[in-house]
Structure formats: structure tokens, C-alpha cells
Write a protein that holds these residues in place. Structure first.
Motif, mmCIF file in Angstrom:
data_model
loop_
_atom_site.group_PDB
_atom_site.id
_atom_site.type_symbol
_atom_site.label_atom_id
_atom_site.label_comp_id
_atom_site.label_asym_id
_atom_site.label_seq_id
_atom_site.Cartn_x
_atom_site.Cartn_y
_atom_site.Cartn_z
ATOM 1 N N GLN A 1 8.900 -3.509 -3.062
ATOM 2 C CA GLN A 1 7.610 -3.580 -2.655
ATOM 3 C C GLN A 1 6.278 -3.844 -3.830
ATOM 4 O OE1 GLN A 1 7.126 -1.839 1.006
ATOM 5 N NE2 GLN A 1 8.947 -3.183 0.891
ATOM 6 N N TYR B 1 7.659 1.120 3.542
ATOM 7 C CA TYR B 1 6.950 2.517 3.552
ATOM 8 C C TYR B 1 6.041 2.738 2.456
ATOM 9 C CZ TYR B 1 7.716 7.478 5.315
ATOM 10 O OH TYR B 1 7.272 8.848 5.638
ATOM 11 N N THR B 2 5.255 2.001 2.127
ATOM 12 C CA THR B 2 4.540 2.016 1.031
ATOM 13 C C THR B 2 2.839 1.840 1.255
ATOM 14 O OG1 THR B 2 4.780 -0.026 0.013
ATOM 15 C CG2 THR B 2 6.463 1.507 -0.809
ATOM 16 N N ARG C 1 7.019 7.258 -3.710
ATOM 17 C CA ARG C 1 7.057 6.655 -2.445
ATOM 18 C C ARG C 1 6.397 7.498 -1.426
ATOM 19 N NH1 ARG C 1 11.828 6.503 1.774
ATOM 20 N NH2 ARG C 1 11.716 4.279 2.709
ATOM 21 N N ASP C 2 6.493 8.753 -1.631
ATOM 22 C CA ASP C 2 5.738 9.861 -0.905
ATOM 23 C C ASP C 2 4.410 9.803 -1.064
ATOM 24 O OD1 ASP C 2 5.795 12.233 0.888
ATOM 25 O OD2 ASP C 2 5.118 13.264 -0.773
ATOM 26 N N ARG D 1 3.061 6.421 0.847
ATOM 27 C CA ARG D 1 3.032 6.410 2.378
ATOM 28 C C ARG D 1 2.119 7.439 2.886
ATOM 29 N NH1 ARG D 1 3.582 11.344 4.923
ATOM 30 N NH2 ARG D 1 4.370 12.839 3.417
ATOM 31 N N MET E 1 1.377 7.071 6.744
ATOM 32 C CA MET E 1 2.678 7.061 7.515
ATOM 33 C C MET E 1 3.325 8.220 7.528
ATOM 34 S SD MET E 1 3.990 3.317 5.718
ATOM 35 C CE MET E 1 3.496 1.738 5.990
ATOM 36 N N LEU F 1 5.813 11.177 7.907
ATOM 37 C CA LEU F 1 7.360 11.762 7.287
ATOM 38 C C LEU F 1 7.753 12.748 8.197
ATOM 39 C CD1 LEU F 1 9.226 11.641 5.007
ATOM 40 C CD2 LEU F 1 8.021 13.561 3.889
#
Length: 401
Positions: free
Chosen positions: A183, A229-230, A268-269, A272, A277, A279
Motif C-alpha cells: 500500500q 484498507y489504508t 493499519r489501524d 484505516r 473505514m 472495523l
């Protein structure tokens, strides 16, 4: 007497992560890298150059047969039958109540074949949803639920139907493949220059967002999806587990002079979250219907029937809705913190962090509809201190086209 919990599973890339000095965490029943160096450095690398993520904990299902498209229209909230071969679509698995069992990405790999990728912690729940839907939607003689033994030999080959299963085969192929996410703005250049990678389908410079193409890596089949997912551009790569380590090494080597770094789940958290996005387990759950989470657009309500349709209209009119919150300063609201309007508690944070990209705190929260209008001034109870926050549109961050 209580049962001893099963130890977390490890990725096919676990030895690589240990060699790179990763710290690990249990995520969805898997022992996955949470960081290698620092959360901030890994986050910034993805925004400015590129990051490489092991996402092999995700679950993969193959759905094949002449009735595969119609089955997915029934078991998922969206309309998958109109999707073209080579494309992907975000969708939801719903409970009969209308609550969200999981959010998934579906790839159409052939006229009668699909790949469904779900969250690691919901692998069993999605498998059960598919099995229940098969039992109610098809006669038993027309449906089969398989495992990795029914999987195709390549990442793009449609599995051979199991003898006697008729018009639909569902196979859990999770254990046959690894998933690697590349990514960031340098992702295309890195993938194009990775030794051993050959794109045999649509060229990368012609591949649209939410689409996939076929490839190979050192003679192993390579499934290349332009998804992530980024909030950045990039690719998710599915490869047989035996070749995963070599692909990981080759990609890291190819990106060494382009700023590529290995990244863990912590980065990643925050990536996102900035991209707005959801979770699962935070913004999504069986107690949440799609419209509450801003996902009403995902549901094809005009379909005659699908799992969860009846339940979607049974929720209370004043159910909380998901909003974005921005604050000044450095103290961020975290999951579980109360959100207030005046002296009244009107909601709760689901995800929050000090945004590395924006330099101020951001959060997503479920709040009462009366407090959800953009521009509404609220406060967050951060360990006894009320921090002013303003309702804002999601996402917090959007990459340049």
C-alpha cells in the motif's frame, strides 16, 4: 473443568516477522505483527511511500457453480450478480435481524466463480452463514460446503465441482493461501519491479480500483487486487502459502530504494481510521444495522429477498448513528469513551487516535441522531476531562487522485 483456549495461529510469514524484530499481538485468533519499529514511522511510510502488510489472517472462500451469483445475491446484502468478471465489490453478511455478521470483499473470478474475503475473527461465522443459506435456499442435493481440499490449484482457477454437488460449491480455502498488502503511492512501481512477478492479465497501469488481475510469481499463481484498507492506492496479493515468503522478500528488496517498510496492525489501524473505514467489533457488529454505520448504500434493498431483509426495518427510529469527530490538542478519545452533548451522554467512541497525518485527534463514534449533524459541538470524556469535539464528515483523510 474448562477447556484450554487454542493457541493463536501463525502466518506463513511468521519467521520473517521475527527476523525483522516485530512485536506481536493476538488478532482474530492469529499471532500477528503489531509493529516492527514505530507506529508513527510505519504509518507515515504508507502515506508518503509504501508499506508491506501481512494480512494472511483474513479468510477466503470460493463460491462456484451455475447458481453462484444468485446464491451470493441471497446471502449477501449487495447485488453481486451484476458485477463483471475482473471486478470487486464491498458487501455485508447480515443476520436475520439485519445486524452485521461481517463485512467482506467479493471478487468475480469467472462467470460462475467468486472469491469472498472476510475478517479473520469471523471466519467461522461467515462459513456458518453460507452453510445456513445453502440449506434454506437450495435443496440439499444442489449444495456443497467444502474445505481447502476442494480448492483450485491456482489462485485464479475455478475449483472443479465436487462430484454430485450440483449447482453450487462453497469452499473455505483460507489455509491454502497467504495474503500480502502493498500500500502507498509507490506501490505500483514497487510491484512492477519486483523480481519474479509477472502480470499475465490486465496490466497494472490499466487496472481500475476495486478490480483484480492475474499474475505469476516464480511460476506460482498470483492474484493481484487493487484494493486495500489504508486509504492509499495499492494492491492485495494472494499467493499459495509455499511461495509467500519468497514474494515477501522480493517485494521488500524491490522497494528498498523507494521507502518501502514492513508495517504492523497498529499502523493499519490508524491508516484505516483516518480513511473512515469501519472495523468489525468497533464500528460493525450484530447489534448494528448497515444504515447506522453509514453503509445503507451497500444494501440492494430492491432485491426480492436476501438474508436480513426483514430485520432491516425493525430497528428503533432513534438508533445511534456513526459520525466522525475531530478535536484540537493531543488527547484523543479511545474506544469506549463517552460522548456528551451538554450534560447528557449521547454516545460512545468506537475508534479514536491522534492522527499522524493530520496532527490532531480524530474518532468515530455512535451518537444519538439528534446530535449527529455535521458541525454539532460535543465533548468527549477523556479520563475525567471533557475534550471539545466537532462532528465532521467521513473520511478524515482522502488521498490525492
Amino acid at each position: 473443568m474448562t477447556d484450554t483456549p487454542a493457541p493463536p495461529r501463525t502466518s506463513p510469514l511468521h519467521d520473517r516477522h521475527e527476523a525483522l524484530g516485530a512485536s506481536f499481538t493476538d488478532f482474530g485468533g492469529w499471532n500477528m505483527p503489531v509493529r516492527y519499529t514505530s507506529d508513527l514511522a510505519e504509518h507515515r511510510a504508507v502515506r508518503e511511500a509504501a508499506g508491506l502488510f501481512d494480512i494472511s489472517h483474513m479468510a477466503e472462500f470460493r463460491v462456484d457453480g451455475p447458481r453462484a451469483a444468485a446464491f451470493l445475491d441471497y446471502v449477501l446484502a449487495g447485488r453481486l450478480s451484476t458485477m463483471k468478471v475482473g471486478k470487486a465489490k464491498y458487501s455485508l453478511v447480515l443476520a436475520e435481524s439485519g445486524g452485521i455478521v461481517d463485512d467482506v470483499i467479493v471478487y468475480r473470478t469467472g462467470d460462475d466463480s467468486f472469491l469472498v474475503i472476510s475478517n479473520a475473527g469471523n471466519r467461522d461465522a461467515v462459513a456458518a452463514a453460507f452453510a445456513t443459506a445453502q440449506a434454506t435456499w437450495l435443496p440439499a442435493s444442489d449444495a456443497s460446503t467444502g474445505s481447502a481440499t476442494d480448492a483450485p490449484d491456482t489462485a485464479t482457477e475455478v475449483p472443479e465441482p465436487v462430484e454430485g454437488t450440483g449447482t453450487l460449491t462453497v469452499a473455505d480455502v483460507t489455509d491454502s493461501y497467504a495474503l500480502i498488502a502493498l500500500q502507498g503511492p509507490e506501490a505500483r512501481g514497487i510491484l512492477s519491479s519486483t523480481p519474479g512477478v509477472e502480470i499475465t492479465g490486465t496490466p497494472l497501469d490499466e487496472l481500475g480500483y476495486y478490480a483484480w488481475t492475474a499474475g505469476a510469481f516464480d511460476d506460482a499463481p498470483l492474484f493481484v487486487a487493487r484494493t486495500g484498507y489504508t486509504g492509499e492506492d495499492g494492491y492485495e496479493l494472494m499467493i499459495p502459502t509455499a511461495q509467500a515468503g519468497a514474494l515477501w522478500d522480493a517485494a521488500l528488496a524491490a522497494g528498498a530504494d523507494r521507502g518501502l517498510v514492513p508495517c504492523g496492525l497498529a499502523a493499519r489501524d490508524t491508516l484505516r481510521l483516518e480513511a473512515g473505514m469501519p472495523l468489525y467489533g468497533h464500528e460493525l457488529s450484530r447489534e448494528t444495522v448497515p444504515a447506522q454505520a453509514g453503509l445503507g448504500r451497500v444494501v440492494a434493498v430492491d432485491k426480492e429477498t436476501f438474508v436480513g431483509k426483514a430485520g432491516l426495518s425493525s430497528g428503533p427510529a432513534d438508533a445511534p448513528v456513526l459520525v466522525g469527530l475531530v478535536s484540537d490538542g493531543r488527547r484523543a478519545g479511545r474506544a469506549g469513551y463517552a460522548v456528551l452533548h451538554g450534560d447528557d451522554t449521547v454516545g460512545e467512541i468506537t475508534s479514536g487516535a491522534l492522527s499522524p497525518t493530520l496532527g490532531h485527534p480524530v474518532a468515530m463514534a455512535f451518537v444519538a441522531p439528534a446530535a449527529s449533524a455535521i458541525g454539532t459541538e460535543l465533548t468527549i470524556d477523556v479520563r475525567g476531562t471533557r475534550i471539545p469535539a466537532t462532528v465532521t464528515a467521513l473520511p478524515f483523510y482522502r488521498r490525492n487522485a
